[in-house]
Write a protein that holds these residues in place. Structure first.
Motif, short mmCIF file in Angstrom:
data_model
loop_
_atom_site.label_atom_id
_atom_site.label_comp_id
_atom_site.label_asym_id
_atom_site.label_seq_id
_atom_site.Cartn_x
_atom_site.Cartn_y
_atom_site.Cartn_z
N LEU A 85 0.82 -1.20 0.00
CA LEU A 85 0.00 0.00 0.00
C LEU A 85 0.86 1.25 0.00
O LEU A 85 0.58 2.22 -0.73
N HIS A 86 1.91 1.26 0.81
CA HIS A 86 2.81 2.41 0.84
C HIS A 86 3.51 2.59 -0.52
O HIS A 86 3.63 3.71 -1.03
N ALA A 87 3.95 1.49 -1.12
CA ALA A 87 4.63 1.58 -2.41
C ALA A 87 3.68 2.07 -3.50
O ALA A 87 4.10 2.84 -4.38
N MET A 88 2.41 1.67 -3.45
CA MET A 88 1.44 2.16 -4.42
C MET A 88 1.29 3.67 -4.34
O MET A 88 1.27 4.37 -5.37
N ARG A 188 -6.67 -6.43 -7.96
CA ARG A 188 -7.17 -5.17 -8.49
C ARG A 188 -6.85 -4.09 -7.46
O ARG A 188 -7.17 -4.23 -6.27
N ALA A 189 -6.19 -3.03 -7.89
CA ALA A 189 -5.66 -2.03 -6.96
C ALA A 189 -6.77 -1.41 -6.12
O ALA A 189 -6.62 -1.25 -4.90
N ARG A 193 -7.13 -1.70 -1.99
CA ARG A 193 -7.17 -0.56 -1.08
C ARG A 193 -8.36 -0.65 -0.13
O ARG A 193 -8.27 -0.30 1.05
N GLU A 194 -9.47 -1.13 -0.65
CA GLU A 194 -10.65 -1.23 0.19
C GLU A 194 -10.54 -2.38 1.18
O GLU A 194 -10.83 -2.24 2.37
N ARG A 198 -4.76 -9.26 0.69
CA ARG A 198 -4.50 -9.70 -0.67
C ARG A 198 -5.55 -10.65 -1.24
O ARG A 198 -5.54 -10.91 -2.44
N PHE A 199 -6.45 -11.18 -0.44
CA PHE A 199 -7.46 -12.11 -0.92
C PHE A 199 -8.84 -11.47 -0.75
O PHE A 199 -9.33 -11.32 0.37
#
Length: 404
Positions: A85-88, A188-189, A193-194, A198-199
């Motif tokens: 999340l931080h890298a995104m 899916r990004a 985020r929501e 990861r699953f």
């Protein structure tokens, strides 16, 4: 569609110190992961998230972007999701665009392939999945200890998780099960985020080769990975365009590691004429050459004069001497091919971009090499390496045609 691959690679590791820089097949783990991502057709951008300067340098040299991870999400309890999340967010700020799909790629899985990454990415970008992961088919019977005792205590100590221990069906009669490999995940990004894990949504399973499944968590895992690398890695041999210099050990690489000593203490060794031909071709090709030997020995000096190659011998710390030689000649160590055969060559292996072992090298040296000759030391191994670099005819655009 922008598909962002994020490789978390923090510096701290208690099980294997400096794990993400540990070489497997002569290549640091973080660099192996970057190369797999860059080779994947569906991956558009590659980011390494790290708190470590050495990892950052290795990642940049391999062609990845680097996101420096804050200390708050770099400790032992930090999750991979937090790093992604931080890298995104950092990637969005750097590039001014948002990724539609994000991949989490673990460099502790050294044998991940570009096809694996394209598989999980394609499950999301083309097949409608919300998330995907790499899995390997398994038929293993899984057991668990219960609170009543140990698995050695009989019926009260252990029970079957994915089977009834009173009924053991044949493999072909059981439903196929899959083991999560821990290597690669795609999401899916927006959904990631929501959900913040990861699953989510429809999760696709992307089957991979079980033979390539290995996660490095402790030194034994690292040793296994190094032993498997010569079998699982595709054969990648250096070409003329990959290197600027060739540095050769002497004993055990240009000789068979035997020495003949007469009654006056004089030493003699046997060398291979094919090696002399290969070294002469390398010298004409405009590559820098050096013989680097621990032994202070007139035999080494005499052979170097015969070959017209500079020599440094009687060297205790070969890696320091090699680094100084590279600095003096303006050669980047990652553009150096170093040929060795024994454990005193390993520090040099860790310095250069192309560590090469001869076929007769010590097991630890073969495991750390990026390439291994088919020919033993002293039997034409250097001639073989010259053919890798210059081609079968030992020629480059810079070399004249050799006399027949």
């Amino acid at each position: 569609m922008t598909v962002l691959a994020v490789i978390p690679a923090r510096g701290g590791s208690k099980g294997v110190p400096a794990k993400n820089l540990a070489p497997v097949g002569g290549v640091p783990l973080v660099v192996r992961a970057v190369r797999a991502c860059l080779a994947a057709r569906r991956v558009t951008d590659v980011v390494v998230s790290t708190d470590d300067a050495a990892i950052a340098d290795a990642a940049r040299s391999a062609g990845a972007e680097v996101v420096l991870r804050p200390a708050a999400i770099a400790g032992d309890t930090a999750t991979s999701e937090a790093a992604v999340l931080h890298a995104m967010d950092a990637y969005g700020a750097m590039r001014g665009k948002t990724a539609e799909v994000v991949l989490l790629v673990q460099c502790t899985s050294p044998f991940i392939t570009a096809d694996d990454l394209d598989g999980v990415a394609g499950a999301v970008t083309e097949d409608g999945a919300d998330s995907a992961l790499t899995v390997a088919p398994t038929h293993g019977f899984i057991w668990r200890r219960d609170s009543a005792g140990s698995a050695d205590a009989g019926d009260s100590g252990g029970y079957g998780v994915n089977h009834d221990k009173s009924n053991r069906p044949r493999r072909q009669d059981r439903p196929q099960e899959y083991l999560e490999t821990g290597a690669a995940y795609a999401m899916r990004a927006e959904g990631f985020r929501e959900a913040r894990h990861r699953f989510f949504g429809h999760t696709a399973l992307v089957a991979t080769d079980p033979a390539r499944v290995l996660e490095i968590d402790d030194p034994h895992d690292l040793a296994r990975a190094r032993a498997l690398a010569p079998l699982l890695d595709p054969a990648v041999l250096p070409t003329y365009d990959d290197i600027d210099a060739v540095v050769l050990d002497f004993d055990g690489t240009q000789t068979d590691d035997k020495v003949f000593v007469d009654s006056d203490g004089r030493e003699m060794v046997a060398v291979h004429r094919g090696d002399g031909l290969g070294i002469a071709a390398l010298r004409r090709s405009e590559l820098k050459l050096l013989i680097l030997s621990t032994e202070q020995n007139p035999v080494v000096a005499a052979r170097a004069r015969k070959l017209q190659v500079p020599v440094l011998h009687g060297i205790d710390r070969k890696d320091l001497a090699l680094k100084q030689w590279c600095d003096e000649h303006g050669i980047a160590p990652e553009r150096v091919l170093y040929v060795g055969n024994d454990v005193n060559d390993l520090p040099c292996f860790g310095l250069v971009g192309w560590p090469v072992a001869v076929a007769s090298a010590h097991d630890a040296v073969r495991a750390a090499a990026r390439a291994v000759t088919t020919t033993p030391g002293g039997e034409g191994a250097i001639r073989e390496i010259a053919a890798w670099i210059l081609g079968p005819g030992l020629q480059t655009p810079h070399t004249p045609t050799l006399n027949k």
